[in-house]
Scaffold this motif. Structure first.
Motif, PDB file in Angstrom:
ATOM      1  N   ARG A   1       0.829  -1.202   0.000  1.00  0.00           N
ATOM      2  CA  ARG A   1       0.000   0.000   0.000  1.00  0.00           C
ATOM      3  C   ARG A   1       0.867   1.256   0.000  1.00  0.00           C
ATOM      4  O   ARG A   1       0.638   2.203  -0.762  1.00  0.00           O
TER       5      ARG A   1
ATOM      6  N   HIS B   1      -6.274   9.571   0.673  1.00  0.00           N
ATOM      7  CA  HIS B   1      -7.727   9.698   0.672  1.00  0.00           C
ATOM      8  C   HIS B   1      -8.221  10.861  -0.193  1.00  0.00           C
ATOM      9  O   HIS B   1      -9.234  11.479   0.106  1.00  0.00           O
TER      10      HIS B   1
ATOM     11  N   ARG C   1      -5.674   7.977  -6.865  1.00  0.00           N
ATOM     12  CA  ARG C   1      -6.547   7.064  -7.614  1.00  0.00           C
ATOM     13  C   ARG C   1      -5.783   5.889  -8.216  1.00  0.00           C
ATOM     14  O   ARG C   1      -6.236   4.745  -8.170  1.00  0.00           O
TER      15      ARG C   1
ATOM     16  N   ALA D   1      -5.088   3.366  -5.542  1.00  0.00           N
ATOM     17  CA  ALA D   1      -6.288   2.627  -5.153  1.00  0.00           C
ATOM     18  C   ALA D   1      -6.627   1.548  -6.172  1.00  0.00           C
ATOM     19  O   ALA D   1      -6.971   0.412  -5.813  1.00  0.00           O
TER      20      ALA D   1
ATOM     21  N   SER E   1      -9.318  -0.939  -0.582  1.00  0.00           N
ATOM     22  CA  SER E   1      -8.785  -0.256  -1.768  1.00  0.00           C
ATOM     23  C   SER E   1      -9.448   1.093  -1.977  1.00  0.00           C
ATOM     24  O   SER E   1      -8.782   2.090  -2.275  1.00  0.00           O
ATOM     25  N   ARG E   2     -10.756   1.160  -1.805  1.00  0.00           N
ATOM     26  CA  ARG E   2     -11.500   2.392  -2.088  1.00  0.00           C
ATOM     27  C   ARG E   2     -11.033   3.563  -1.230  1.00  0.00           C
ATOM     28  O   ARG E   2     -10.898   4.691  -1.706  1.00  0.00           O
TER      29      ARG E   2
ATOM     30  N   ILE F   1      -8.285   4.512  -0.121  1.00  0.00           N
ATOM     31  CA  ILE F   1      -7.007   5.151  -0.450  1.00  0.00           C
ATOM     32  C   ILE F   1      -7.217   6.462  -1.201  1.00  0.00           C
ATOM     33  O   ILE F   1      -6.451   7.412  -1.031  1.00  0.00           O
TER      34      ILE F   1
END
Length: 320
Positions: A113, A207, A212, A215, A253-254, A256
């Protein structure tokens, strides 16, 4: 007896954190991955401690290790875990605690990550800034049309915003104007309106849409990873309960590249009426956020105690 567990994110790790924590498999895996003999000594170097590739791995490893050691004591004391949730990277530890994957797998995912987020941030400098003292609606209005977005909603007058840094960042906020749409410009404009702004010690705009590509890549990685349905109630960063492995994958995942709704997470946990809330990680940031939003339910951080027995004794007092 019951307790809700929340796992800390980045920014509050320190050399003396979790003084009762013993070295175990997760800590050993983290030390080997980061190539450090003494992780507490390594944290004394602020530049090292705040580097994304170090912080996310260390925070995850210490969190899952602390959970493993606390979980055994909770069982002996017949204390039920009512729910789990994690703030930002803390969601990895929450999923590990819920049995979605192993502690060692959580550490590995944290490293991946961090690498993906660093790669996404390499195309342009970004950052995060905590904003308090100004209503959410006023912050949203000022952000409209800029490249800065709300990264985390902690409360009605407490948010974290994130976005690109201005090319004039090194010259201070007086060198930029709101029209450039940068985090520096927005921070200066918010300060003029009476908000308290605190730049966070992170190197990527977590975030936000700037992440993107990270993610999307992490979603691909998780799609091929073996994961189990949660064995304990665990909530994602939107405040939704993850019932299946696929829901856990999507949440991890979302978040991130989208806004973390920590206010909604706290409300969902409070609705389950736990006797108390325990934060696992460095510092007391989440415990303090909880106390401001739901003062009727006690909250403390495991970082405040010198022993596991002290943590258990506090939880037991909350249940009497």
């Amino acid at each position: 007896m019951s307790v809700a567990i929340v796992f800390s994110g980045q920014g509050h790790q320190h050399p003396a954190m979790l003084p009762w924590l013993r070295r175990d498999a997760a800590i050993a895996a983290m030390a080997a991955r980061l190539r450090v003999e003494d992780w507490r000594a390594a944290l004394a170097d602020e530049a090292w401690a705040h580097a994304n590739r170090h912080a996310q791995v260390l925070i995850t490893a210490t969190a899952v290790s602390a959970w493993t050691q606390l979980r055994a004591a909770l069982r002996i004391a017949s204390i039920e875990v009512d729910a789990l949730a994690g703030y930002s990277v803390g969601e990895l530890a929450a999923c590990a605690a819920a049995g979605v994957f192993s502690p060692e797998r959580a550490v590995s995912l944290a490293a991946r990550r961090a690498a993906l987020m660093d790669a996404a941030g390499s195309t342009g400098r970004g950052g995060l800034c905590g904003v308090t003292g100004l209503g959410a609606a006023a912050v949203d209005e000022l952000l409209r049309g800029s490249a800065v977005t709300v990264a985390i909603r902690n409360g009605d007058d407490s948010v974290v915003i994130g976005g690109p840094l201005s090319d004039s960042h090194t010259h201070g906020p007086e060198a930029v104007s709101l029209s450039d749409g940068s985090l520096d410009a927005v921070e200066a404009a918010l300060a003029e309106r009476g908000a308290r702004c605190t730049r966070l010690a992170v190197t990527v705009a977590s975030h936000t849409p700037l992440m993107r590509t990270a993610a999307e890549a992490f979603a691909v990685d998780l799609a091929g990873a073996a994961m189990d349905a949660p064995a304990l109630p665990v909530f994602d960063s939107d405040g939704n309960r993850s019932w299946t492995a696929e829901q856990a994958r999507d949440g991890l995942s979302r978040q991130i590249a989208t806004t973390v709704r920590w206010d909604a997470v706290m409300d969902q946990l409070a609705a389950r009426a736990p006797s108390c809330v325990l934060e696992i990680g460095g510092g007391q940031a989440l415990a303090r956020l909880w106390q401001r939003r739901h003062p009727s339910i006690p909250a403390r951080s495991a970082d405040e105690f010198r022993t596991v027995d002290g943590v258990i004794a506090w939880i037991e007092r909350c249940n009497t």
